[in-house]
Design an enzyme around this catalytic site. Structure first.
Site, PDB file in Angstrom:
ATOM      1  N   ASP A  33       0.821  -1.218   0.000  1.00 32.95           N
ATOM      2  CA  ASP A  33       0.000   0.000   0.000  1.00 32.95           C
ATOM      3  C   ASP A  33       0.855   1.270   0.000  1.00 32.95           C
ATOM      4  O   ASP A  33       1.935   1.298   0.583  1.00 32.95           O
ATOM      5  CB  ASP A  33      -0.908  -0.032   1.252  1.00 32.95           C
ATOM      6  CG  ASP A  33      -2.041   0.961   1.148  1.00 32.95           C
ATOM      7  OD1 ASP A  33      -2.319   1.446   0.029  1.00 32.95           O
ATOM      8  OD2 ASP A  33      -2.649   1.272   2.186  1.00 32.95           O
ATOM      9  N   GLU A  80     -12.182  -3.991  -5.421  1.00 33.05           N
ATOM     10  CA  GLU A  80     -12.610  -2.604  -5.210  1.00 33.05           C
ATOM     11  C   GLU A  80     -11.811  -1.615  -6.075  1.00 33.05           C
ATOM     12  O   GLU A  80     -12.224  -0.478  -6.277  1.00 33.05           O
ATOM     13  CB  GLU A  80     -12.444  -2.206  -3.730  1.00 33.05           C
ATOM     14  CG  GLU A  80     -13.424  -2.886  -2.768  1.00 33.05           C
ATOM     15  CD  GLU A  80     -13.148  -4.377  -2.553  1.00 33.05           C
ATOM     16  OE1 GLU A  80     -11.955  -4.776  -2.578  1.00 33.05           O
ATOM     17  OE2 GLU A  80     -14.119  -5.147  -2.397  1.00 33.05           O
ATOM     18  N   ASN A  81     -10.638  -2.053  -6.575  1.00 33.21           N
ATOM     19  CA  ASN A  81      -9.794  -1.126  -7.351  1.00 33.21           C
ATOM     20  C   ASN A  81     -10.406  -0.705  -8.696  1.00 33.21           C
ATOM     21  O   ASN A  81      -9.979   0.290  -9.286  1.00 33.21           O
ATOM     22  CB  ASN A  81      -8.400  -1.728  -7.601  1.00 33.21           C
ATOM     23  CG  ASN A  81      -7.514  -1.703  -6.371  1.00 33.21           C
ATOM     24  OD1 ASN A  81      -6.622  -2.534  -6.202  1.00 33.21           O
ATOM     25  ND2 ASN A  81      -7.742  -0.758  -5.469  1.00 33.21           N
TER      26      ASN A  81
HETATM   27  C1  FPP Z   1      -1.472   0.147  -3.654  1.00 38.41           C
HETATM   28  O1  FPP Z   1      -1.095   1.487  -3.636  1.00 38.41           O
HETATM   29  C2  FPP Z   1      -0.918  -0.542  -4.824  1.00 38.41           C
HETATM   30  C3  FPP Z   1      -1.643  -1.050  -5.858  1.00 38.41           C
HETATM   31  C4  FPP Z   1      -3.118  -0.983  -5.930  1.00 38.41           C
HETATM   32  C5  FPP Z   1      -0.983  -1.715  -7.008  1.00 38.41           C
HETATM   33  C6  FPP Z   1       0.200  -2.552  -6.656  1.00 38.41           C
HETATM   34  C7  FPP Z   1       0.761  -3.127  -7.885  1.00 38.41           C
HETATM   35  C8  FPP Z   1       2.081  -3.284  -8.135  1.00 38.41           C
HETATM   36  C9  FPP Z   1       3.150  -2.880  -7.199  1.00 38.41           C
HETATM   37  C10 FPP Z   1       2.475  -3.930  -9.422  1.00 38.41           C
HETATM   38  C11 FPP Z   1       2.711  -5.413  -9.235  1.00 38.41           C
HETATM   39  C12 FPP Z   1       2.936  -6.026 -10.558  1.00 38.41           C
HETATM   40  C13 FPP Z   1       2.959  -7.354 -10.821  1.00 38.41           C
HETATM   41  C14 FPP Z   1       3.092  -7.840 -12.199  1.00 38.41           C
HETATM   42  C15 FPP Z   1       2.836  -8.342  -9.771  1.00 38.41           C
HETATM   43  P1  FPP Z   1      -2.240   2.577  -3.790  1.00 38.41           P
HETATM   44  O2  FPP Z   1      -2.354   2.948  -5.234  1.00 38.41           O
HETATM   45  O3  FPP Z   1      -3.469   2.071  -3.159  1.00 38.41           O
HETATM   46  O4  FPP Z   1      -1.620   3.765  -2.987  1.00 38.41           O
HETATM   47  P2  FPP Z   1      -2.423   4.843  -2.122  1.00 38.41           P
HETATM   48  O5  FPP Z   1      -3.050   4.093  -0.990  1.00 38.41           O
HETATM   49  O6  FPP Z   1      -1.349   5.751  -1.682  1.00 38.41           O
HETATM   50  O7  FPP Z   1      -3.433   5.473  -3.024  1.00 38.41           O
END
Ligand code: FPP
Length: 254
Positions: A33, A80-81
């Site tokens: 996160d 939810e994303n």
């Molecule tokens: C959460 O941060 C992260 C995600 C929803 C995406 C995570 C995906 C990756 C790191 C890529 C992985 C790739 C592979 C191929 C396995 P957020 O966007 O919710 O951050 P925030 O809470 O600050 O908004």
């Protein structure tokens, strides 16, 4: 820069020495996160956070494999994303495709088995095809397993299991009295995978957010204050040391 690297390496070696190699969690689950907030804080588009998040994931796979951990399950895209702006959803789906195309040979060379957990049906055809072919290519690899949860939701998974069991019961394949935890486990998307001993969530948030609701029943939870793009070997080793200091009683007493 070189001096900083040397001192970081020294700190990691110091922490590694504190770790009991006999008690490394076999399965670690991670809620990665804080990508968006990391980028926004730096005045960058959120996509930069996701890109950096991929390189952190690569580092953590390497470190956990070297430590002797066997399974890593990461939350890459929740049910939810989909409610995020369509540009961000498209960016993430393209990122999965791009990363897999680039990394799958290396993943296979490292004898890592990759598995995607979730409902893949709404994904674009090209993405589904690369997810399926990556699983097929690596299915017999035994060194390490990387489970990537995509379009995954813990409640949805539990409802799916309940439906399957209801159908089997209705058709007479099983009796209601035969429904137990073992049967339930055998219908989960994580069927055959041992429950995680440790859940790590980054960015200081203290929620499970619909992740592995059934499987995390007895997992130790470690909250790291750093955003996922800033998470590294040092922060990961801290999580393992903290885990090893816990007294796991599974509801019993000593
Ligand atoms: C959460 O941060 C992260 C995600 C929803 C995406 C995570 C995906 C990756 C790191 C890529 C992985 C790739 C592979 C191929 C396995 P957020 O966007 O919710 O951050 P925030 O809470 O600050 O908004």
């Amino acid at each position: 820069m070189r001096l900083k690297n040397i001192s970081t390496n020294n700190m990691n070696i110091k922490l590694s020495n504190e770790i009991d190699k006999q008690r490394i969690p076999e399965h670690i689950a991670i809620i990665m996160d804080g990508n968006g907030r990391w980028a926004t804080k730096k005045g960058l588009p959120r996509s930069f956070g996701h890109n950096k998040g991929v390189s952190v994931l690569k580092e953590i796979i390497k470190v956990s494999k070297n430590l002797g951990c066997k399974v890593l399950t990461v939350y890459a895209f929740s049910t939810e994303n989909w409610s995020r702006p369509s540009e961000e959803v498209d960016f993430l789906l393209n990122l999965f495709e791009k990363v897999l195309k680039k990394e799958i040979d290396e993943i296979h060379k490292e004898l890592i088995k990759i598995k995607f957990i979730g409902d893949l049906s709404p994904f674009p055809k090209t993405l589904k095809s690369i997810l399926n072919s990556s699983e097929a290519l690596t299915q017999n690899n035994k060194n390490f397993t990387l489970n990537v949860c995509v379009n995954y939701g813990g409640r949805q998974e539990i409802v799916k299991v309940a439906k399957e069991i209801a159908l089997k019961s209705f058709s007479g394949e099983i009796k209601p009295s035969e429904v137990d935890e073992e049967l339930f486990n055998s219908e989960l998307l994580t069927q055959g995978i041992k429950d995680p001993e440790l859940l790590i969530r980054t960015s200081g948030e203290k929620r499970i957010s619909n992740f592995l609701l059934w499987q995390l029943a007895y997992s130790e939870i470690y909250i790291s204050e750093v955003f996922w793009p800033d998470f590294d070997e040092f922060e990961f080793l801290k999580a393992i040391i903290d885990y090893q200091s816990r007294n796991r009683r599974f509801g019993g007493i000593e």
